[in-house]
Design a protein around this motif. Structure first.
Motif, PDB file in Angstrom:
ATOM      1  N   VAL A 426       0.834  -1.204   0.000  1.00 20.66           N
ATOM      2  CA  VAL A 426       0.000   0.000   0.000  1.00 20.66           C
ATOM      3  C   VAL A 426       0.866   1.251   0.000  1.00 20.66           C
ATOM      4  N   GLY A 427       1.965   1.232   0.780  1.00 22.92           N
ATOM      5  CA  GLY A 427       2.854   2.384   0.829  1.00 22.92           C
ATOM      6  C   GLY A 427       3.498   2.669  -0.515  1.00 22.92           C
ATOM      7  N   LEU A 428       3.998   1.623  -1.182  1.00 22.09           N
ATOM      8  CA  LEU A 428       4.604   1.796  -2.501  1.00 22.09           C
ATOM      9  C   LEU A 428       3.577   2.280  -3.522  1.00 22.09           C
ATOM     10  N   LYS A 429       2.377   1.721  -3.451  1.00 26.63           N
ATOM     11  CA  LYS A 429       1.316   2.141  -4.370  1.00 26.63           C
ATOM     12  C   LYS A 429       0.959   3.604  -4.158  1.00 26.63           C
ATOM     13  N   ARG A 430       0.887   4.023  -2.902  1.00 20.22           N
ATOM     14  CA  ARG A 430       0.550   5.397  -2.598  1.00 20.22           C
ATOM     15  C   ARG A 430       1.602   6.355  -3.181  1.00 20.22           C
ATOM     16  N   GLY A 431       2.873   5.990  -3.036  1.00 20.07           N
ATOM     17  CA  GLY A 431       3.934   6.815  -3.603  1.00 20.07           C
ATOM     18  C   GLY A 431       3.878   6.846  -5.120  1.00 20.07           C
ATOM     19  N   ALA A 432       3.622   5.671  -5.736  1.00 20.26           N
ATOM     20  CA  ALA A 432       3.549   5.594  -7.199  1.00 20.26           C
ATOM     21  C   ALA A 432       2.394   6.421  -7.742  1.00 20.26           C
ATOM     22  N   GLU A 433       1.251   6.321  -7.095  1.00 20.75           N
ATOM     23  CA  GLU A 433       0.093   7.105  -7.534  1.00 20.75           C
ATOM     24  C   GLU A 433       0.352   8.597  -7.379  1.00 20.75           C
TER      25      GLU A 433
END
Length: 593
Positions: A426-433
Motif C-alpha cells: 500500500v505504501g509503494l502504491k501510494r507513492g507511485a500514484e
C-alpha cells in the motif's frame, strides 16, 4: 468486544493493590486497607484546614476518586468493591478517624447512585450525632436518562463529579468554611450537564467468559450506546452512526433548550463554559483527541460556544469501557470574590496523582492572535543544473515503472502480510500514484536535478513508514549526487553519470541502515541494479539483475525487519516484499526507456 482477560482476575486483590499503589506514587497519602480508605497524612497539611473534602464510591472508576486525594483536592476517599458502594461503616471510619484533627468540618461529595447516597448518608448522620460538622453534596449531572425516566431518583452521577470535587477541594485549600464549600458544590451541580456513549460493555475482573459474552450481546456489532452509565447500565438508545453524528446527538441532549426532558441547564450563546471530555478507560488517546476536535468544532459552529477551559483525559472511568463522556459546566458566579471564581478554582494547583497536570491559566488567557504557519519556500527550491535529460523519455520510463508498482500491490501486500505488517504494498502504491498524479499535472523539464527534486517532494508527502524513509533518504541523496557531477556547461545525464550518482547514494544510505545484500531487504534488488548499471551502462541488464536479486530472497533467512523478532517460518515460501516492489519499478523503468 471488551477484553475478558485481565492481569489480575481476583477483584478483591485488584482493588486493594490499586489502592496501595497510590501510596507508592504519592508519599503524602496513607492507606487504611481494612476500610479501603486513602487519606492524606496529617503532616501533609501545611496550614490548618477548615474543611476536609471527601469522596468515594465503587472501585473501577479510576483515577476517580482515590487518585484525587492530595493537596488542593480531597482529604480522603472511601472505596467500595468494583461498581459497588462502600459501606456506611467504612465512610463513618473515614469521617471520624481518618481526617486531619484540625479540620473544622467535612464535606462529602457523592455521586447520585442509591447505594452511595444511602451509605454516605448514614455515615454523615452518625458523624453529626457525635458532634461533627458534616455536609453532603449529591452530584447528578447525567442527561442521558431524562426527567421522565429518572423520576424521583434524579440524574445519575457522571464525570461532572470530578469537577465538583475539584471546586470544593480548591475552596477548602483556601480556608473557606464548610457552608461556603457546600454551597459552591451545589451551585456547580445546578450548572452541570453530562452524557456518555460507549461502543460496548466493560468486563469486570472475576466474571466468567460466558458472563462477558452475555454483557457484550446486549450491544450488537456496529452500534454505539448513547447515555450509558458508568456501571455498565443501559443508556437511552442505541445508534448506528459516525463520530460527527454521535457528537451532534450528544450535544443536542446537553444543550437543546427545546428538549424539555433534558434541558436541565440553560446555556446561551457565547456564555462562559468549561468542557470536560472524559475517557471511560478503553478509548485510545488517539481517538479521544479526534473526539475532542469534533466536539469543539460543533460547539463553535452549532452553538457559538468557546470553552474557557478544555480538560480531556481519564478522570472518572468505567474499567476498560471503550467510550467517553462530555461534561459542560456553566461557569456561574460563586459570590466569593477574587481568587474563588469557578474558573480560578479549577485552575488552582493540586498534588494528586489522578488529576492531570493542566495548562497554566496564563497560557489560556493570553491572546496569541492568528498567525500563518509560514515557511520560506525559497529555501526549499532547488537550483537549476546543467545535467540534461529528454523530458518525454524520462516521463515514459517513470510511468512504465510506476504502473508496474501499482499492478504488483496485491502480491507485495500478500508477501508483507506473511512476514511483516502488511503495509509495504500500500505504501509503494501510494507513492507511485502520487508521482503519476504529479506527472499528469506538471511536465518534466530537461533538468535531471530539478526533476529528481519534484519526485522527492512527492515521496516525502505520500509515503510513510520504513519504506518511505528509505526512499526519501536515497532519492534526496541521489539529487545531491547528481548535482555533484554538474558542470559549467550543458551536458547529458548519461547512464554513467546516473550510475555514479546511484553508487554514491547507496553509500549515503548505509549511514542510516545496516542493510546489505543477503539480509532480505530491498537492498537485495537495489545493490545489484546499481552495480550492474555501473559496470555495463545497460538499464535493462541492471533491471534484470534487480529482479534476480529480489527472486533470490525467497527462502533467505531474514536478518533485519519485523520477521527477525516475530519469528515464524512464512518467509521460507515468499520473497521479500520491499525487494519485489523495487524490482517491479526498475523493470518497468527499463521497459519504458
Amino acid at each position: 468486544m471488551s477484553a475478558a482477560k485481565h492481569f489480575v482476575d481476583d477483584p478483591t486483590q485488584a482493588v486493594l493493590s490499586s489502592l496501595h499503589s497510590i501510596t507508592l506514587t504519592n508519599p503524602s497519602v496513607l492507606c487504611d486497607e481494612e476500610n479501603k480508605i486513602i487519606y492524606r497524612h496529617p503532616a501533609s497539611f501545611s496550614e490548618p484546614s477548615n474543611v476536609a473534602v471527601i469522596c468515594g464510591g465503587g472501585s473501577g472508576h479510576e483515577p476517580g476518586f482515590a487518585g484525587f486525594v492530595g493537596d488542593g483536592l480531597l482529604a480522603a476517599c472511601v472505596a467500595g468493591t468494583i461498581f459497588a458502594s462502600p459501606s456506611a461503616q467504612q465512610v463513618r471510619t473515614c469521617l471520624l478517624h481518618r481526617l486531619p484533627p484540625q479540620a473544622q468540618g467535612a464535606l462529602a461529595v457523592v455521586t447520585n447512585y442509591t447505594g452511595d447516597v444511602l451509605n454516605f448518608g448514614m455515615a454523615v448522620e452518625k458523624a453529626r450525632s457525635v458532634g461533627k460538622k458534616v455536609e453532603m453534596v449529591i452530584v447528578g449531572d447525567d442527561v442521558g436518562v431524562g426527567r421522565a425516566k429518572s423520576g424521583k431518583v434524579g440524574r445519575r452521577g457522571l464525570s461532572g463529579t470530578a469537577l465538583v470535587a475539584k471546586l470544593c477541594g480548591a475552596l477548602a485549600a483556601k480556608g473557606v468554611g464548610l457552608d461556603e464549600c457546600a454551597n459552591v458544590g451545589k451551585l456547580a451541580v445546578a450548572n452541570l450537564v453530562s452524557v456518555g456513549a460507549s461502543l460496548s460493555r466493560v468486563h469486570v475482573p472475576g466474571r466468567s467468559k460466558e458472563e462477558a459474552k452475555e454483557e457484550e450481546e446486549r450491544l450488537g456489532p456496529g452500534l454505539v450506546e448513547l447515555g450509558m452509565g458508568i456501571h455498565n447500565e443501559p443508556g437511552c438508545k442505541k445508534l448506528k452512526t459516525d463520530l460527527p453524528g454521535l457528537v451532534g446527538t450528544m450535544l443536542a441532549q446537553l444543550l437543546d433548550p427545546s428538549d424539555t426532558d433534558r434541558a436541565y441547564v440553560k446555556i446561551e450563546k457565547k456564555e462562559d463554559i468549561l468542557l470536560l471530555i472524559n475517557n471511560f478507560g478503553g478509548t485510545s488517546n488517539l481517538e479521544l483527541g479526534a473526539v475532542t476536535t469534533e466536539i469543539c468544532s460543533q460547539l463553535r459552529t452549532t452553538y457559538d460556544l468557546s470553552p474557557k477551559r478544555i480538560l480531556t483525559g481519564n478522570y472518572f472511568g468505567s474499567l476498560d469501557g471503550p467510550g467517553f463522556t462530555i461534561t459542560i459546566l456553566k461557569l456561574a458566579d460563586t459570590g466569593l470574590g477574587s481568587g474563588k471564581s469557578m474558573l480560578e478554582l479549577i485552575d488552582a494547583p493540586v498534588e494528586a496523582i489522578g488529576w492531570p497536570i493542566s495548562i497554566r491559566p496564563e497560557t489560556w488567557e493570553r491572546d496569541y492572535g492568528k498567525t500563518k504557519q509560514a515557511r520560506d519556500e525559497k529555501d526549499e527550491r532547488p537550483k537549476a543544473s546543467n545535467l540534461k535529460v529528454n523530458p518525454q523519455t524520462m516521463k515514459n520510463a517513470l510511468r512504465s515503472g510506476l504502473k508496474r508498482v501499482i499492478d504488483a500491490e496485491s502480491d507485495v501486500t500478500k508477501y508483507d502480510t506473511i512476514v511483516g505488517d502488511g503495509d509495504c504494498g500500500v505504501g509503494l502504491k501510494r507513492g507511485a500514484e502520487g508521482i503519476l498524479k504529479m506527472l499528469e499535472g506538471d511536465d518534466l523539464s530537461d533538468d535531471a536535478v530539478m526533476n529528481m527534486a519534484q519526485i522527492v517532494a512527492v515521496i516525502e508527502t505520500t509515503m510513510d513508514g520504513t519504506s518511505g524513509a528509505l526512499y526519501a533518504i536515497f532519492l534526496n541523496s541521489l539529487a545531491h549526487q547528481l548535482r555533484q557531477q554538474d558542470g559549467p556547461s550543458q551536458s547529458p545525464a548519461t547512464p554513467a553519470i546516473w550510475a555514479e550518482a546511484l553508487s554514491s547514494s547507496l553509500k549515503a544510505l548505509e549511514k542510516y541502515t545496516p542493510a546489505q545484500p543477503g539480509d532480505r531487504t530491498l537492498m537485495d534488488a537495489l545493490c545489484p541494479f546499481v552495480e550492474t548499471l555501473k559496470r555495463s551502462g545497460n538499464t535493462r541488464e541492471a533491471a534484470a539483475a534487480a529482479k534476480k536479486g529480489a527472486d533470490n530472497t525467497k527462502g533467505m533467512t531474514p536478518k533485519l525487519g519485523r520477521t527477525v523478532y516475530v519469528g515464524g517460518t512464512g518467509w521460507k515460501d515468499v520473497p521479500d516484499a520491499g525487494a519485489v516492489g523495487l524490482s517491479e519499478f526498475l523493470t518497468g523503468l527499463a521497459e519504458g526507456m
